[in-house]
Design a protein around this motif. Sequence first.
Motif, PDB file in Angstrom:
ATOM      1  N   GLU A 294      92.027  69.056  25.850  1.00  0.00           N
ATOM      2  CA  GLU A 294      93.436  69.420  25.793  1.00  0.00           C
ATOM      3  C   GLU A 294      94.297  68.163  25.707  1.00  0.00           C
ATOM      4  OE1 GLU A 294      92.525  68.592  30.025  1.00  0.00           O
ATOM      5  OE2 GLU A 294      91.530  69.516  28.315  1.00  0.00           O
ATOM      6  N   ASN A 295      95.502  68.325  25.206  1.00  0.00           N
ATOM      7  CA  ASN A 295      96.433  67.206  25.056  1.00  0.00           C
ATOM      8  C   ASN A 295      97.492  67.184  26.147  1.00  0.00           C
ATOM      9  OD1 ASN A 295      95.284  66.244  22.560  1.00  0.00           O
ATOM     10  ND2 ASN A 295      96.214  68.030  21.558  1.00  0.00           N
ATOM     11  N   THR A 296      97.910  68.339  26.585  1.00  0.00           N
ATOM     12  CA  THR A 296      98.918  68.406  27.632  1.00  0.00           C
ATOM     13  C   THR A 296      98.725  69.685  28.423  1.00  0.00           C
ATOM     14  OG1 THR A 296     101.301  68.306  28.072  1.00  0.00           O
ATOM     15  CG2 THR A 296     100.598  69.566  26.140  1.00  0.00           C
ATOM     16  N   TYR A 297      99.535  69.859  29.454  1.00  0.00           N
ATOM     17  CA  TYR A 297      99.460  71.037  30.320  1.00  0.00           C
ATOM     18  C   TYR A 297     100.820  71.704  30.329  1.00  0.00           C
ATOM     19  CZ  TYR A 297      95.229  68.716  31.916  1.00  0.00           C
ATOM     20  OH  TYR A 297      94.004  68.106  31.957  1.00  0.00           O
TER      21      TYR A 297
ATOM     22  N   LEU B 220      97.031  77.047  23.094  1.00  0.00           N
ATOM     23  CA  LEU B 220      98.438  77.082  23.482  1.00  0.00           C
ATOM     24  C   LEU B 220      98.672  75.976  24.491  1.00  0.00           C
ATOM     25  CD1 LEU B 220      98.795  80.946  23.972  1.00  0.00           C
ATOM     26  CD2 LEU B 220      99.239  79.628  21.901  1.00  0.00           C
ATOM     27  N   GLU B 221      99.538  75.025  24.169  1.00  0.00           N
ATOM     28  CA  GLU B 221      99.757  73.858  25.020  1.00  0.00           C
ATOM     29  C   GLU B 221     101.248  73.684  25.280  1.00  0.00           C
ATOM     30  OE1 GLU B 221      96.825  70.455  24.187  1.00  0.00           O
ATOM     31  OE2 GLU B 221      97.003  71.422  22.236  1.00  0.00           O
ATOM     32  N   GLY B 222     101.537  73.288  26.496  1.00  0.00           N
ATOM     33  CA  GLY B 222     102.925  73.050  26.863  1.00  0.00           C
ATOM     34  C   GLY B 222     103.520  74.219  27.631  1.00  0.00           C
ATOM     35  N   LEU B 223     104.735  74.031  28.111  1.00  0.00           N
ATOM     36  CA  LEU B 223     105.429  75.055  28.882  1.00  0.00           C
ATOM     37  C   LEU B 223     105.895  76.164  27.955  1.00  0.00           C
ATOM     38  CD1 LEU B 223     106.555  76.026  31.570  1.00  0.00           C
ATOM     39  CD2 LEU B 223     108.620  74.674  31.115  1.00  0.00           C
ATOM     40  N   ILE B 224     105.340  77.355  28.137  1.00  0.00           N
ATOM     41  CA  ILE B 224     105.639  78.494  27.284  1.00  0.00           C
ATOM     42  C   ILE B 224     106.146  79.632  28.153  1.00  0.00           C
ATOM     43  CG2 ILE B 224     103.231  79.282  27.410  1.00  0.00           C
ATOM     44  CD1 ILE B 224     103.536  80.377  24.583  1.00  0.00           C
TER      45      ILE B 224
ATOM     46  N   GLY C 213      86.256  72.276  36.391  1.00  0.00           N
ATOM     47  CA  GLY C 213      87.396  72.246  35.491  1.00  0.00           C
ATOM     48  C   GLY C 213      87.427  70.989  34.638  1.00  0.00           C
ATOM     49  N   TYR C 214      87.040  69.871  35.229  1.00  0.00           N
ATOM     50  CA  TYR C 214      87.002  68.613  34.479  1.00  0.00           C
ATOM     51  C   TYR C 214      85.950  68.685  33.372  1.00  0.00           C
ATOM     52  CZ  TYR C 214      86.404  63.632  33.521  1.00  0.00           C
ATOM     53  OH  TYR C 214      86.309  62.406  32.917  1.00  0.00           O
ATOM     54  N   ARG C 215      84.814  69.304  33.653  1.00  0.00           N
ATOM     55  CA  ARG C 215      83.766  69.446  32.641  1.00  0.00           C
ATOM     56  C   ARG C 215      84.257  70.287  31.456  1.00  0.00           C
ATOM     57  NH1 ARG C 215      78.828  72.843  31.899  1.00  0.00           N
ATOM     58  NH2 ARG C 215      79.755  74.339  33.343  1.00  0.00           N
ATOM     59  N   VAL C 216      84.966  71.377  31.736  1.00  0.00           N
ATOM     60  CA  VAL C 216      85.509  72.206  30.661  1.00  0.00           C
ATOM     61  C   VAL C 216      86.611  71.458  29.920  1.00  0.00           C
ATOM     62  CG1 VAL C 216      86.634  74.399  30.139  1.00  0.00           C
ATOM     63  CG2 VAL C 216      84.905  74.287  31.932  1.00  0.00           C
ATOM     64  N   SER C 217      87.383  70.671  30.637  1.00  0.00           N
ATOM     65  CA  SER C 217      88.433  69.874  30.005  1.00  0.00           C
ATOM     66  C   SER C 217      87.845  68.879  29.006  1.00  0.00           C
ATOM     67  CB  SER C 217      89.237  69.130  31.077  1.00  0.00           C
ATOM     68  OG  SER C 217      90.144  68.212  30.489  1.00  0.00           O
TER      69      SER C 217
ATOM     70  N   VAL D 206      91.027  80.994  28.587  1.00  0.00           N
ATOM     71  CA  VAL D 206      90.719  79.892  29.498  1.00  0.00           C
ATOM     72  C   VAL D 206      92.012  79.167  29.834  1.00  0.00           C
ATOM     73  CG1 VAL D 206      89.461  77.730  29.788  1.00  0.00           C
ATOM     74  CG2 VAL D 206      88.385  79.649  28.604  1.00  0.00           C
ATOM     75  N   TYR D 207      92.251  78.985  31.132  1.00  0.00           N
ATOM     76  CA  TYR D 207      93.439  78.260  31.599  1.00  0.00           C
ATOM     77  C   TYR D 207      92.996  77.045  32.401  1.00  0.00           C
ATOM     78  CZ  TYR D 207      97.377  77.015  34.594  1.00  0.00           C
ATOM     79  OH  TYR D 207      98.336  76.314  35.278  1.00  0.00           O
ATOM     80  N   LEU D 208      93.425  75.870  31.955  1.00  0.00           N
ATOM     81  CA  LEU D 208      93.157  74.626  32.682  1.00  0.00           C
ATOM     82  C   LEU D 208      94.421  74.218  33.421  1.00  0.00           C
ATOM     83  CD1 LEU D 208      91.038  72.621  30.073  1.00  0.00           C
ATOM     84  CD2 LEU D 208      90.255  73.934  32.048  1.00  0.00           C
ATOM     85  N   HIS D 209      94.269  74.112  34.734  1.00  0.00           N
ATOM     86  CA  HIS D 209      95.408  73.883  35.619  1.00  0.00           C
ATOM     87  C   HIS D 209      95.541  72.384  35.901  1.00  0.00           C
ATOM     88  CE1 HIS D 209      98.236  75.118  38.804  1.00  0.00           C
ATOM     89  NE2 HIS D 209      97.726  74.108  39.501  1.00  0.00           N
ATOM     90  N   GLY D 210      96.650  71.818  35.469  1.00  0.00           N
ATOM     91  CA  GLY D 210      96.924  70.406  35.769  1.00  0.00           C
ATOM     92  C   GLY D 210      97.794  70.299  37.009  1.00  0.00           C
TER      93      GLY D 210
END
Length: 412
Positions: free
Chosen positions: A227-230, A249-253, A218-222, A175-179
Amino acid sequence: MAAPEERELTAEQTEKLLQFQDLTGIESMDQCRHTLEQHNWNIEAAVQDRLNEQEGVPSVFNPPPLRPLQVNTADHRIYSYVVSRPQPRGLLGWGYYFIMLPFRFTYYTLLDIFRFALRFIRPDPRSRVTDPVGDIISFIHMFEEKYGRIHPVFYQGTYSQALNDAKRELRFLLVYLHGDDHQDTDEFCRNTLCAPEVITLINTRMLFWACSTNKPEGYRVSQALRENTYPFLAVIMLKDRRMTVVGRLEGLIQADDLINQLMFIMDANQTYLVSERLEREERNQTQVLRQQQDEAYLASLRADQEKERKKKEERERKKKKEEEVQQQKLAEERRRQVRAEGLQQRLQCPVGCLACSLAWGLSILRGSWSSCAAGDRHKGHFSAQPLLPPCLADSAGGEGAEVGMPPSRTTS
């Protein structure tokens, strides 16, 4: 009011329409066109949706009623990997960091206050999910317009449907949440998510669902995954018979790091999927065995019922045959009685029944009785008497009739 005319199809759309009809076997061109238009003329997605419908999976454009998301996020064994932003280096980097710190702090503080106050004025429109599939399709179009069409295959359905498919197929769900407003989102999408090796890994090993947090779905899944960050990625799988988040997995990777982390999460939890596959296979075999036993029992029951039916038919056939034999005996007995009575009446005729029968036949032709062929001894006249021979009329005559004589009657 007349319906607006449909616009003409391009050559490419016509080719896709014919190809879709050949692949699905749908006879109606209008239905084929409507389905392709729903999927924005993406023939692969349209065919996949059609196959899902044939397998009993609801269409992504006819989602089931929304239910609370049932994903276990409280497991303390969740693997979490957070990438922090790199620290400033050098005197120039730290100087720029301290100069921008007050402006950055003021900006985000005012933004949070504004959002908090706005919630009291009017509810967040993202909290009401009205068209979850439309949210997914809209995000996919936006992603392709901004980052190109080379990307992992997006799951074109709701989050709940993606969970159900991952559970049914025993696969990992990424699952990918796009900020949209986050500063690291563009770099992650361009350099990490669209990297060829990342695309290959995701397409071959897992399902991939993504949506923007600015969309209601997406907001409902969020709100469920918190999540803490994007950028934010979550790995979900069937574990202990529940859909469970096993990695965050959170943050720029970077691409290589993302591949290593995903491989580590999948290898660490692969045993759960193998165990679940074995249990499911065992349950299927048990179900097949039970079904075979039920079928054998039903076949035996049908055989017993068939035997009983044949026995019943045989009994009814014997009973019917006995009744027919009894009826034949009764009929034969009645015929014997009739013959005996006829013989007795013939013996009562002093002259003989041959002459009486001839006289009786002639009397029928003349319409009246005539003299018996034996002489003047038998005299009669046909009037209202039954059409019987004179010898039988003796027994059927009125009072005063003599034995062997027809009832006398004076002719006028």
